[in-house]
Design a protein around this motif. Structure first.
Motif, short mmCIF file in Angstrom:
data_model
loop_
_atom_site.label_atom_id
_atom_site.label_comp_id
_atom_site.label_asym_id
_atom_site.label_seq_id
_atom_site.Cartn_x
_atom_site.Cartn_y
_atom_site.Cartn_z
N ALA A 1 14.00 5.42 9.06
CA ALA A 1 13.47 6.50 8.24
C ALA A 1 12.10 6.09 7.74
N ALA A 2 11.26 7.10 7.45
CA ALA A 2 9.91 6.85 6.92
C ALA A 2 9.72 7.70 5.67
N ILE A 3 9.12 7.10 4.66
CA ILE A 3 8.85 7.79 3.40
C ILE A 3 7.38 7.62 3.04
N VAL A 4 6.76 8.71 2.64
CA VAL A 4 5.35 8.72 2.28
C VAL A 4 5.24 8.93 0.77
N ALA A 5 4.63 7.97 0.07
CA ALA A 5 4.53 8.01 -1.39
C ALA A 5 3.10 7.73 -1.82
N VAL A 6 2.19 8.63 -1.44
CA VAL A 6 0.77 8.49 -1.73
C VAL A 6 0.26 9.80 -2.32
N PRO A 7 -0.98 9.83 -2.87
CA PRO A 7 -1.51 11.09 -3.39
C PRO A 7 -1.52 12.20 -2.34
N ALA A 8 -1.48 13.45 -2.81
CA ALA A 8 -1.37 14.60 -1.91
C ALA A 8 -2.44 14.59 -0.82
N GLU A 9 -3.66 14.20 -1.17
CA GLU A 9 -4.74 14.20 -0.19
C GLU A 9 -4.49 13.24 0.96
N GLN A 10 -3.69 12.22 0.73
CA GLN A 10 -3.41 11.23 1.76
C GLN A 10 -2.09 11.51 2.49
N VAL A 11 -1.34 12.48 1.99
CA VAL A 11 -0.07 12.83 2.62
C VAL A 11 -0.29 13.58 3.93
#
Length: 312
Positions: free
Chosen positions: A140-150
């Motif tokens: 699984a992969a999870i992205v936890a960065v600011p919206a602009e970097q999502v």
């Protein structure tokens, strides 16, 4: 599952902690040099010695019972303390704002200096692509960065999420740190809404701080947006002059200054706790989903972890 998380801010580390507690194998990647993100502390070397500044988030609130319990554990271990200048439910990290982040990261497998610029998915799972990154597939992969970097990371897999992220931009913030050789004749330790200055905080008044008089000046979102590409030296002069003019008294010249430009300072608000695609095993968390607060970021990560299927 073996899970890869991009981003070691409060949301990513909160999610990773909960997933590890549930029995998953988690690796967190972050482009930074160490714990902090928007809860970072900057240290300046001056003639008065080294001086620390919380140049991102100034404090955090604790209102949700689950986060209150987490804060109380940090308080017991000396990682946070109350700061009355910002309200009865305001807390700061001790001896610096990044103390809770450091505590979370210390118990996890975090790979610093690892910028992830692309995620791919094959039959073997997810691979995080970037500089010096272990390409071992993740379940699984999870992205936890600011919206602009999502958006760039999820566009190929969930274009709808990318669109939501683009529609929820962050406000920028120019921040100036200023050290003085004496206590300034200003009664309050925290001032807000002072013209182009959204917040002025006597950092040295916070619990656990020691050393010279230290102030953190943060410009309004509107002014920061208008002057986002200005030279840092110009920003320093402008904000310090505005601070001095607002004080109504003669202030000494600072002995040391520094400016920091936060392009993604205050997140927007999509109105969801987190995003999880169980079919692809892809998730997103962060304060841009539920709202712009440290507590919201922690809760977003925790709630995403709860959406992830438990190990068989």
């Amino acid at each position: 599952m073996r899970i890869g998380i991009v981003g070691a801010g409060m949301a990513g580390l909160s999610c990773a902690t909960a997933l590890v507690e549930a029995g998953h194998d988690v690796v967190v990647f972050d482009k930074g040099r160490g714990p902090g993100g928007r809860m970072s502390t900057r240290r300046l070397t001056t003639d008065l010695g080294e001086i620390g500044f919380d140049h991102g988030a100034q404090y955090m609130t604790a209102r949700d019972p689950v986060f209150v319990a987490r804060i109380e554990r940090w308080a017991d271990s000396g990682h946070v303390a109350r700061w009355a200048a910002a309200g009865d439910d305001a807390w700061v990290g001790t001896p610096a704002m990044n103390a809770p982040i450091r505590d979370l990261a210390a118990h996890l497998d975090v790979r610093w200096h690892r910028r992830i610029d692309r995620l791919t998915r094959t039959g073997d799972g997810w691979t995080c692509h970037g500089d010096d990154v272990d390409a071992t597939p993740f379940d699984a992969a999870i992205v936890a960065v600011p919206a602009e970097q999502v958006a760039p990371l999820v566009e190929a897999h969930r274009p709808d999420w990318a669109g939501q992220a683009r529609a929820t931009p962050s406000d920028p913030c120019w921040t100036v740190m200023a050290a003085y050789d004496r206590r300034l004749p200003i009664g309050a330790d925290r001032l807000t809404d002072r013209g182009i200055i959204a917040s002025a905080v006597r950092n040295s008044s916070k619990p656990g701080r020691a050393g010279a008089e230290a102030w953190v000046l943060q410009a309004t979102a509107a002014w920061s947006t208008e002057h986002i590409e200005d030279d840092p030296a110009t920003v320093e002069r402008t904000l310090i002059a505005a601070f001095a003019a607002d004080s109504g008294v003669d202030l000494p010249s600072p002995v040391a200054t520094s400016a920091h430009r936060w392009r993604y300072a205050k997140s927007g608000r999509l109105g969801q706790d987190a995003l999880w695609d169980g079919g692809q095993r892809l998730g997103v968390c962060g304060d841009w989903l539920p709202g712009s607060r440290v507590e919201a970021a922690w809760l977003s990560g925790r709630r995403l972890a709860g959406m992830v299927a438990p190990p068989a």
